[in-house]
Design a protein around this motif. Structure first.
Motif, PDB file in Angstrom:
ATOM      1  N   ALA A 104       0.806  -1.127  -0.008  1.00  0.00           N
ATOM      2  CA  ALA A 104       0.083   0.062   0.240  1.00  0.00           C
ATOM      3  C   ALA A 104       0.846   1.098   0.091  1.00  0.00           C
ATOM      4  CB  ALA A 104      -1.143   0.025   1.401  1.00  0.00           C
ATOM      5  N   THR A 105       0.458   2.208  -0.909  1.00  0.00           N
ATOM      6  CA  THR A 105       1.327   3.494  -0.763  1.00  0.00           C
ATOM      7  C   THR A 105       0.978   4.386   0.313  1.00  0.00           C
ATOM      8  OG1 THR A 105       0.886   3.381  -3.196  1.00  0.00           O
ATOM      9  CG2 THR A 105       1.638   5.515  -2.418  1.00  0.00           C
ATOM     10  N   GLY A 106      -0.246   4.574   0.823  1.00  0.00           N
ATOM     11  CA  GLY A 106      -0.646   5.242   2.023  1.00  0.00           C
ATOM     12  C   GLY A 106      -0.788   6.834   1.927  1.00  0.00           C
ATOM     13  N   GLU A 107      -1.352   7.568   2.630  1.00  0.00           N
ATOM     14  CA  GLU A 107      -1.653   9.009   2.492  1.00  0.00           C
ATOM     15  C   GLU A 107      -1.046   9.393   3.889  1.00  0.00           C
ATOM     16  OE1 GLU A 107      -5.564   9.634   1.728  1.00  0.00           O
ATOM     17  OE2 GLU A 107      -5.416   8.727  -0.310  1.00  0.00           O
ATOM     18  N   TRP A 108      -0.818  10.725   3.826  1.00  0.00           N
ATOM     19  CA  TRP A 108      -0.015  11.462   4.865  1.00  0.00           C
ATOM     20  C   TRP A 108      -1.071  12.160   5.789  1.00  0.00           C
ATOM     21  CZ3 TRP A 108       5.010  10.503   5.960  1.00  0.00           C
ATOM     22  CH2 TRP A 108       5.652   9.761   4.900  1.00  0.00           C
ATOM     23  N   VAL A 109      -0.727  12.246   7.030  1.00  0.00           N
ATOM     24  CA  VAL A 109      -1.676  13.285   8.046  1.00  0.00           C
ATOM     25  C   VAL A 109      -0.681  13.752   9.145  1.00  0.00           C
ATOM     26  CG1 VAL A 109      -3.904  11.943   7.868  1.00  0.00           C
ATOM     27  CG2 VAL A 109      -2.058  11.385   9.609  1.00  0.00           C
ATOM     28  N   GLU A 110      -1.193  14.903   9.422  1.00  0.00           N
ATOM     29  CA  GLU A 110      -0.100  15.518  10.379  1.00  0.00           C
ATOM     30  C   GLU A 110      -0.705  15.082  12.042  1.00  0.00           C
ATOM     31  OE1 GLU A 110       1.003  20.058  11.942  1.00  0.00           O
ATOM     32  OE2 GLU A 110      -0.105  19.775  10.074  1.00  0.00           O
ATOM     33  N   VAL A 111       0.439  14.736  12.815  1.00  0.00           N
ATOM     34  CA  VAL A 111       0.335  14.472  14.008  1.00  0.00           C
ATOM     35  C   VAL A 111       0.481  15.647  14.963  1.00  0.00           C
ATOM     36  CG1 VAL A 111       0.542  12.193  13.718  1.00  0.00           C
ATOM     37  CG2 VAL A 111       2.524  13.292  14.192  1.00  0.00           C
ATOM     38  N   ALA A 112      -0.099  15.565  16.305  1.00  0.00           N
ATOM     39  CA  ALA A 112      -0.171  16.670  17.066  1.00  0.00           C
ATOM     40  C   ALA A 112       1.143  16.664  17.854  1.00  0.00           C
ATOM     41  CB  ALA A 112      -1.233  16.683  18.142  1.00  0.00           C
ATOM     42  N   GLU A 113       1.316  15.561  18.531  1.00  0.00           N
ATOM     43  CA  GLU A 113       2.739  15.530  19.553  1.00  0.00           C
ATOM     44  C   GLU A 113       4.060  15.109  18.587  1.00  0.00           C
ATOM     45  OE1 GLU A 113       0.052  13.412  19.768  1.00  0.00           O
ATOM     46  OE2 GLU A 113      -1.163  14.150  21.441  1.00  0.00           O
ATOM     47  N   ALA A 114       4.327  16.169  17.770  1.00  0.00           N
ATOM     48  CA  ALA A 114       5.390  15.974  16.801  1.00  0.00           C
ATOM     49  C   ALA A 114       6.869  16.051  17.836  1.00  0.00           C
ATOM     50  CB  ALA A 114       5.590  17.278  16.030  1.00  0.00           C
ATOM     51  N   ASP A 115       6.884  16.464  18.803  1.00  0.00           N
ATOM     52  CA  ASP A 115       8.100  16.759  19.587  1.00  0.00           C
ATOM     53  C   ASP A 115       8.159  15.197  20.295  1.00  0.00           C
ATOM     54  OD1 ASP A 115       8.684  19.373  18.752  1.00  0.00           O
ATOM     55  OD2 ASP A 115       7.862  20.194  20.477  1.00  0.00           O
ATOM     56  N   GLU A 116       7.331  14.888  20.860  1.00  0.00           N
ATOM     57  CA  GLU A 116       7.273  13.551  21.503  1.00  0.00           C
ATOM     58  C   GLU A 116       7.758  12.262  20.694  1.00  0.00           C
ATOM     59  OE1 GLU A 116       4.976  15.921  21.803  1.00  0.00           O
ATOM     60  OE2 GLU A 116       4.658  16.180  24.014  1.00  0.00           O
ATOM     61  N   LEU A 117       7.109  12.531  19.644  1.00  0.00           N
ATOM     62  CA  LEU A 117       7.430  11.581  18.451  1.00  0.00           C
ATOM     63  C   LEU A 117       8.530  11.339  18.152  1.00  0.00           C
ATOM     64  CD1 LEU A 117       6.357   9.093  16.792  1.00  0.00           C
ATOM     65  CD2 LEU A 117       5.500  10.721  14.998  1.00  0.00           C
ATOM     66  N   GLU A 118       9.312  12.592  17.766  1.00  0.00           N
ATOM     67  CA  GLU A 118      10.618  12.441  17.106  1.00  0.00           C
ATOM     68  C   GLU A 118      11.556  12.408  18.332  1.00  0.00           C
ATOM     69  OE1 GLU A 118      13.509  15.539  14.611  1.00  0.00           O
ATOM     70  OE2 GLU A 118      12.019  16.449  15.709  1.00  0.00           O
ATOM     71  N   ALA A 119      11.366  12.630  19.697  1.00  0.00           N
ATOM     72  CA  ALA A 119      12.133  12.132  20.661  1.00  0.00           C
ATOM     73  C   ALA A 119      12.341  10.919  20.776  1.00  0.00           C
ATOM     74  CB  ALA A 119      11.646  13.041  22.155  1.00  0.00           C
TER      75      ALA A 119
END
Length: 203
Positions: free
Chosen positions: A109-124
């Motif tokens: 599946a190619t998949g589509e993109w969505v923006e997530v709220a907790e960007a800092d926590e996810l990247e950490a």
């Protein structure tokens, strides 16, 4: 016969420790990679495993066909029993700190993109997992390394030299000696035979 076979299979499963049916099908690990940079993994009993799963969309994403350009990419592959992939997440963190996620449950599946709220926590969490991973050690062999000496040949066993009269080498002189003895014996028997004298019958 079927009962005997069933009992044998159960006994074999208990002996080798096969997983029971109640334990089958559960997620156990996630592989995290930053393409061309590093890789790491989390096991299901790690606190960061549940934290990471909670920061991602619960279902397959529906949104933008492409994520914004520029930034850092991460690939997450979730596994069942460390073998079978069941979920795929692509995470894209833009230079301004925005995190976009594409979640699918199929590798095709190619998949589509969505923006997530907790960007800092996810990247950490992702950064921490990759920083804690230990890179494999590469062992190199110098080009001018002296090769190990070849093992010395094993000493010859006694009686195997070329002049030894053992084995097939004894047959040659034995045959020659037999021929000589036979010839001598035949000549001696001829010498011992009485000689015949021709006597004339004329007076």
């Amino acid at each position: 016969m079927r009962r005997i076979l069933a009992v044998a299979v159960l006994a074999l499963a208990a002996a080798v420790g096969l997983p029971a049916a109640s334990q089958a099908g559960g997620p156990t690990s996630v592989l995290i990679t930053q393409p061309g940079q590093s890789a790491g993994a989390l096991y299901y009993d790690d606190a960061a495993y549940d934290a990471l799963l909670g920061l991602l969309p619960a279902d397959e994403t529906r949104g933008e066909p492409l994520a914004p350009g520029g930034g850092v990419d991460y690939n997450l592959t979730w596994l069942v029993h460390d073998v079978m992939p069941w979920r795929f997440d692509r995470v894209h963190v833009t230079p301004d700190g925005t995190a976009w996620v594409s979640t699918t449950f199929s590798a095709e599946a190619t998949g589509e993109w969505v923006e997530v709220a907790e960007a800092d926590e996810l990247e950490a969490v992702l950064t921490q997992v990759l920083d804690d991973s230990v890179a494999p050690e590469v062992v190199s062999i110098p080009a001018d390394a002296t090769p190990a000496p070849a093992p010395a040949p094993a000493p010859a066993e006694p009686g195997t030299a070329w002049f030894s009269l053992t084995g097939w080498r004894w047959a040659v002189p034995g045959v020659l000696l037999g021929l000589v003895v036979g010839a001598v014996a035949a000549r001696r028997s001829r010498d011992e035979e009485p000689r015949q004298v021709l006597i004339s019958s004329e007076a």
